[in-house]
Write a protein that holds these residues in place. Sequence first.
Motif, short mmCIF file in Angstrom:
data_model
loop_
_atom_site.label_atom_id
_atom_site.label_comp_id
_atom_site.label_asym_id
_atom_site.label_seq_id
_atom_site.Cartn_x
_atom_site.Cartn_y
_atom_site.Cartn_z
N GLY A 179 -3.44 -12.40 5.63
CA GLY A 179 -4.56 -12.17 6.55
C GLY A 179 -4.51 -10.88 7.33
N ALA A 180 -3.60 -9.95 6.95
CA ALA A 180 -3.54 -8.65 7.64
C ALA A 180 -4.65 -7.73 7.12
CB ALA A 180 -2.19 -8.00 7.40
N HIS A 181 -5.09 -6.80 7.96
CA HIS A 181 -5.98 -5.74 7.48
C HIS A 181 -5.11 -4.80 6.66
CE1 HIS A 181 -9.43 -2.97 7.59
NE2 HIS A 181 -8.48 -2.02 7.57
N THR A 182 -5.33 -4.74 5.36
CA THR A 182 -4.37 -4.10 4.47
C THR A 182 -4.92 -2.80 3.88
OG1 THR A 182 -3.53 -6.30 3.94
CG2 THR A 182 -2.86 -4.49 2.49
N VAL A 183 -4.12 -1.75 4.04
CA VAL A 183 -4.52 -0.43 3.55
C VAL A 183 -3.55 0.01 2.46
CG1 VAL A 183 -4.92 1.98 4.22
CG2 VAL A 183 -5.37 0.14 5.88
N GLN A 184 -4.08 0.31 1.30
CA GLN A 184 -3.23 0.77 0.19
C GLN A 184 -3.23 2.29 0.13
OE1 GLN A 184 -1.43 -1.17 -2.26
NE2 GLN A 184 -0.58 0.87 -2.65
N PHE A 185 -2.04 2.88 0.08
CA PHE A 185 -1.91 4.32 -0.15
C PHE A 185 -1.51 4.54 -1.59
CE2 PHE A 185 -0.73 3.51 4.28
CZ PHE A 185 -1.54 4.41 4.96
N THR A 186 -2.17 5.45 -2.27
CA THR A 186 -1.83 5.73 -3.66
C THR A 186 -1.99 7.21 -3.97
OG1 THR A 186 -2.33 5.17 -5.98
CG2 THR A 186 -4.19 5.13 -4.47
N THR A 187 -1.20 7.68 -4.93
CA THR A 187 -1.37 9.05 -5.40
C THR A 187 -2.27 9.08 -6.64
OG1 THR A 187 0.56 8.91 -6.86
CG2 THR A 187 0.95 9.74 -4.63
N SER A 188 -2.66 7.88 -7.14
CA SER A 188 -3.39 7.80 -8.41
C SER A 188 -4.85 7.43 -8.22
CB SER A 188 -2.75 6.74 -9.32
OG SER A 188 -1.37 6.98 -9.47
N LYS A 242 -8.78 -2.21 -4.51
CA LYS A 242 -9.79 -3.01 -3.77
C LYS A 242 -9.85 -4.41 -4.35
CE LYS A 242 -12.53 1.00 -2.50
NZ LYS A 242 -13.57 1.88 -3.02
N LYS A 243 -9.83 -4.50 -5.68
CA LYS A 243 -9.89 -5.82 -6.33
C LYS A 243 -8.65 -6.65 -6.01
CE LYS A 243 -12.55 -4.26 -10.28
NZ LYS A 243 -12.14 -3.39 -11.38
N LEU A 244 -7.52 -5.97 -5.84
CA LEU A 244 -6.26 -6.69 -5.55
C LEU A 244 -6.17 -7.12 -4.08
CD1 LEU A 244 -3.85 -4.40 -7.62
CD2 LEU A 244 -4.39 -6.78 -8.14
N GLY A 245 -7.14 -6.69 -3.27
CA GLY A 245 -7.17 -7.19 -1.90
C GLY A 245 -7.12 -6.14 -0.80
N ALA A 246 -7.17 -4.84 -1.16
CA ALA A 246 -7.10 -3.81 -0.11
C ALA A 246 -8.41 -3.74 0.67
CB ALA A 246 -6.80 -2.46 -0.75
N ASP A 247 -8.30 -3.70 2.00
CA ASP A 247 -9.48 -3.50 2.83
C ASP A 247 -9.89 -2.03 2.81
OD1 ASP A 247 -9.84 -6.22 4.11
OD2 ASP A 247 -7.72 -5.83 4.54
N GLU A 248 -8.88 -1.17 2.68
CA GLU A 248 -9.15 0.28 2.57
C GLU A 248 -8.14 0.85 1.59
OE1 GLU A 248 -9.59 2.48 6.45
OE2 GLU A 248 -9.08 0.51 7.28
N VAL A 249 -8.54 1.90 0.87
CA VAL A 249 -7.62 2.58 -0.05
C VAL A 249 -7.62 4.06 0.31
CG1 VAL A 249 -7.01 3.03 -2.45
CG2 VAL A 249 -8.29 0.95 -1.86
N ILE A 250 -6.43 4.63 0.45
CA ILE A 250 -6.35 6.05 0.81
C ILE A 250 -5.65 6.82 -0.32
CG2 ILE A 250 -5.39 7.72 2.44
CD1 ILE A 250 -5.69 5.57 4.60
N LEU A 251 -6.37 7.77 -0.87
CA LEU A 251 -5.83 8.61 -1.93
C LEU A 251 -5.08 9.75 -1.25
CD1 LEU A 251 -5.82 8.92 -5.01
CD2 LEU A 251 -7.96 10.21 -4.80
N THR A 252 -3.75 9.75 -1.38
CA THR A 252 -2.95 10.70 -0.60
C THR A 252 -2.88 12.08 -1.23
OG1 THR A 252 -0.97 9.82 -1.68
CG2 THR A 252 -1.54 8.89 0.46
#
Length: 348
Positions: free
Chosen positions: A199-208, A216-226
């Motif tokens: 239940g956390a607000h979850t942000v995924q960081f990725t280089t890809s 997003k489909k796996l559950g990220a509320d936000e995705v940041i392309l680093t």
Amino acid sequence: MISTNGYAAHSATTNLTPFSYEHREPGDKDILIDIQFCGICHSDIHQARNEWGNAMYPMVPGHEIVGTVAKVGSAVTKFKVGDTAAVGCMVDSCGTCGSCKAGEEQYCDKQATVFTYNSKDKAGNLTFGGYGEHIVLSEDFALSVPKNLDPAATAPLLCAGITTYSPLKHWQAGPGKKVGIIGLGGLGHMGLKFSHAFGAHTVQFTTSESKVEDAKKLGADEVILTRQEGWAAKHVGSFDFILDCVSAEHDVAPYLSLLKRDGTLCTVGLPEKPIAIHAFSVVARKNFSGSMIGGIAETQEMLDFCAKHNIVSDIEMTSFDKLDEAWERVIRGDVKYRFVLDLKTLKK
Ligand code: NAP
Ligand code: ZN
């Protein structure tokens, strides 16, 4: 003795090749497992290639193991022949120190944790892991696999799953918390699923870039392309907890800047080279920490949580004849999101 066929590394610079070896005959408290599936963890590659400087050869990697119980010792109570059982990163520990008694066998105070491979058991014999037909271990270190979980997709839970579940629990990822996951690989995608499920607000960081939609489909509320310029600016000082799941050298300073006061950046990734931290990055009372797998009781708790919430790993099945290619793809970050070896593909 239990003669076993598998694949072993014989040096840091050669590919794995077929190898025959022996496991001990199961003792009173031991079970013999016929392995069906084994996940490919980046740690297998780090260790086989001696990137951590502790390699012992011949090395049969593999610590994401699911199989069928084939034999039980006379004092075994948890398992019977035919059960589906699992093994993670460790097979024994001292059992008497404070950490072992607290169920944190991976942090054994006497440094007596016996790892599933590239380790020596109490009798001084090398341990051999899941890239082989069988394993023998005490029932105390084996896990029960809930019946509703797909066995192949469960295998990665035994390392990638527990390694992310444990710190997310420890640092209380949940409602009202902003949590970041760095790196969408085997560990990262499980961290993302768990943080979302907690239940956390979850942000995924990725280089890809190719993983943004998946995240997003796996559950990220936000995705940041680093790879994008200025990616950190908007999030400075806003995170409670960030879990670093990256396998290679990278700069942690931008992530430390994202933490709130008293926030924590925890690494589970184990790159070959030391992580550099400037004092200025942490003096605003930021914490840098680490976490290693999870205890046996917590691993069972994680499997039961997965059974309840219908969580498994996203896997790509592979075979022993494609092992070299699979490892190269893991290194390139080109797997969605865990390779699993089917032991049926092992030629004897
Ligand atoms: P993996 O599947 O290869 O995932 C690593 C991810 O890191 C990649 O998918 C990629 O994600 C990102 N990455 C790779 N190279 C990078 C680079 N140069 N710069 C920035 N990001 C990069 O590996 P894994 O099996 O999840 O394992 C991750 C690490 O955890 C390994 O070092 C492994 O040994 C360690 N580990 C630790 C424990 C423990 O108990 N602490 C347990 C298991 C594994 P993006 O494409 O999204 O950027
Ligand atoms: Zn692992």
